[in-house]
Design an enzyme around this catalytic site. Structure first.
Site, short mmCIF file in Angstrom:
data_model
loop_
_atom_site.label_atom_id
_atom_site.label_comp_id
_atom_site.label_asym_id
_atom_site.label_seq_id
_atom_site.Cartn_x
_atom_site.Cartn_y
_atom_site.Cartn_z
N HIS A 33 6.48 -0.04 -4.27
CA HIS A 33 5.42 -0.73 -3.52
C HIS A 33 4.39 0.31 -3.10
O HIS A 33 4.71 1.25 -2.36
CB HIS A 33 5.97 -1.44 -2.29
CG HIS A 33 4.93 -2.21 -1.54
ND1 HIS A 33 4.68 -3.55 -1.76
CD2 HIS A 33 4.05 -1.83 -0.58
CE1 HIS A 33 3.71 -3.96 -0.97
NE2 HIS A 33 3.31 -2.93 -0.23
N CYS A 34 3.17 0.15 -3.56
CA CYS A 34 2.13 1.15 -3.33
C CYS A 34 1.26 0.73 -2.15
O CYS A 34 0.65 -0.34 -2.16
CB CYS A 34 1.27 1.32 -4.58
SG CYS A 34 -0.07 2.51 -4.38
N VAL A 35 1.21 1.57 -1.13
CA VAL A 35 0.40 1.25 0.03
C VAL A 35 -1.09 1.38 -0.26
O VAL A 35 -1.92 0.78 0.41
CB VAL A 35 0.78 2.16 1.22
CG1 VAL A 35 2.18 1.87 1.69
CG2 VAL A 35 0.62 3.63 0.87
N ALA A 62 0.48 -0.30 0.00
CA ALA A 62 0.00 0.00 0.00
C ALA A 62 0.60 0.37 0.00
O ALA A 62 0.91 0.03 -0.32
CB ALA A 62 -0.63 0.30 0.63
N SER A 74 0.13 -3.49 -2.82
CA SER A 74 0.78 -4.36 -3.79
C SER A 74 1.92 -3.60 -4.44
O SER A 74 1.98 -2.38 -4.38
CB SER A 74 -0.23 -4.83 -4.85
OG SER A 74 0.42 -5.55 -5.88
#
Length: 433
Positions: free
Chosen positions: A286-288, A225, A292
């Protein structure tokens, strides 16, 4: 023969069988059978923490972590074949967001305090989980619930005022559905790399194995995320220190990028995500917000989700301000709308508008950075590595960072991005690290 003895086969009745769990039973983190009704029983860490709090003694950080782990393990709901665990990070947005927004609508000063503190709290929680290298569903839950709650307020407070027709409402609803569809696509496999020795295993199994190797105290969430959300997971100090080794069979004797954690050779531009615990092909960050990684297989869907969200959010903000401030332009009404706090309904709509503006502004910054990186054919991971090693060329006060390694020109860069995941892109020999 008389002396021969036939081997005795064990029947199924002789084999030990595990007793099936009822809907309220579960196996806890210690491997013991427990019951949902015993959630408040036998918690030594909580008792010790309460005793120290009552006696005004300092509490050790390890004690707080143990208490949170115990609460997270015992927070379950009855389900078929055993109670299911509820991720505790999902719950705070469901309760705090409506309360904060309604309190902020009571008065202008309360609105300023609440809308200023919300991003600070989110940033604090982000850096807390980022330092512990944990996955969290907090931001995904906050994003999805914000969409649902803003749409609910729009239906309950804005539509009944009569200035939003069926066509506009249908257009806004279609935008919301497109956002959810794009998020669903962005949540898919970003391009995980698997060890060839484990090809017979499912991806989720290999990922769980990597997560287990990282330690039992890690939070296990979706297989994936910053508040300026997805771009702040950038320069970790304790990244995986991979040891490059020379390929003996290569005539050029190029160095192969070896991941010591996943035990595999990574192709160019792949990287090991320390939060997901697995290598990702052409990893960007990495996207909070989607919990993912953004990589080769889902980067296009991520950009689409950002674009659709920005268009839908701006459209919803415009419709709301046009309804509660009818005699002013949208931009003027955003900063000056006299009498909006005289009516609670209008005040709530105005507060939700400003909340949406803050979120939209953060996502617009992420979208701008992504467009610039795509235009120069760099990933966010490569940008931060170039800044640390001082190998990139900085333009516009650091807003643009050109590493020059993969830049093939504006059109060819966008053409390569548009074909990600369609067919493997063959990098030149000099691109292999």
């Amino acid at each position: 023969m008389k002396g021969s003895v036939k081997p005795v086969k064990k029947t199924k009745a002789e084999e030990p069988e595990l007793e099936p769990l009822c809907c309220c039973e579960y196996i806890d983190r210690n491997g013991e059978k427990n019951h949902v009704a015993a959630c408040l029983c036998d918690c030594q860490d909580l008792d010790e923490g309460c005793d120290r709090w009552i006696t005004c003694k300092s509490m050790q950080p390890e004690t707080c972590e143990k208490i949170m782990d115990t609460i997270s393990d015992r927070l379950r709901i009855p389900w078929l074949r055993g109670a299911k665990k509820v991720n505790i990070s999902i719950l705070p947005p469901l309760f705090l967001l409506p309360v904060f927004l309604r309190v902020a609508s009571w008065h202008f000063l309360l609105g300023v305090v609440v809308l200023t503190s919300l991003p600070m709290l989110a940033l604090w929680y982000y850096y807390l989980t980022h330092r512990r290298k944990e996955q969290t569903l907090f931001f995904l839950s906050l994003g999805l619930f914000s969409l649902g709650y803003m749409y609910y307020v729009f239906l309950q407070e804005v539509v009944p005022k009569g200035r939003v027709g069926p066509t506009r409402l249908a257009l806004l609803t279609c935008g919301l559905l497109l956002i959810l569809f794009a998020l669903y696509r962005a949540k898919k496999n970003p391009g995980y790399l698997r060890n060839p020795a484990h090809n017979d295993r499912a991806l989720s199994g290999s990922q769980v194995e990597c997560l287990n190797r990282k330690g039992p105290e890690k939070t296990k969430g979706f297989p994936s995320a910053d508040l300026s959300g997805s771009l702040n997971n950038r320069a970790p100090k304790d990244e995986t220190k991979d040891s490059p080794r020379t390929s003996a069979g290569s005539p050029a004797k190029g160095k192969e990028d070896w991941c010591t954690k996943c035990q595999l050779v990574r192709p160019a531009r792949a990287w090991h995500c320390r939060i997901c615990g697995i290598c990702v092909r052409r990893m960007d960050h990495h996207c909070v917000w989607i919990n993912s990684c953004v990589g080769e297989s889902n980067h296009q869907a991520f950009i689409l989700a950002l674009l659709v969200f920005l268009l839908t959010s701006v459209y919803g903000i415009t419709l709301t301000l046009d309804t509660i401030c009818t005699d002013r332009s949208v931009f003027t009404a955003l900063f000056y709308c006299p009498g909006v706090y005289a009516d609670y309904s209008s005040a709530l709509c105005f507060t939700c508008v400003w909340y949406s503006v803050i979120i939209t502004g953060s996502m617009a910054y992420i979208f701008l950075i992504q467009l610039i990186n795509i235009s120069y054919n760099v990933t966010e991971r490569e940008v931060q590595q170039a800044l640390r090693q001082k190998t990139g060329r900085r333009l516009l006060c650091g807003l643009i960072v050109d590493t020059g390694q993969y830049n093939r020109g504006f059109l060819r860069n966008w053409h390569q991005f548009s074909t990600l995941g369609v067919h493997p892109f063959h990098h030149p020999a000099e691109d292999i690290v």
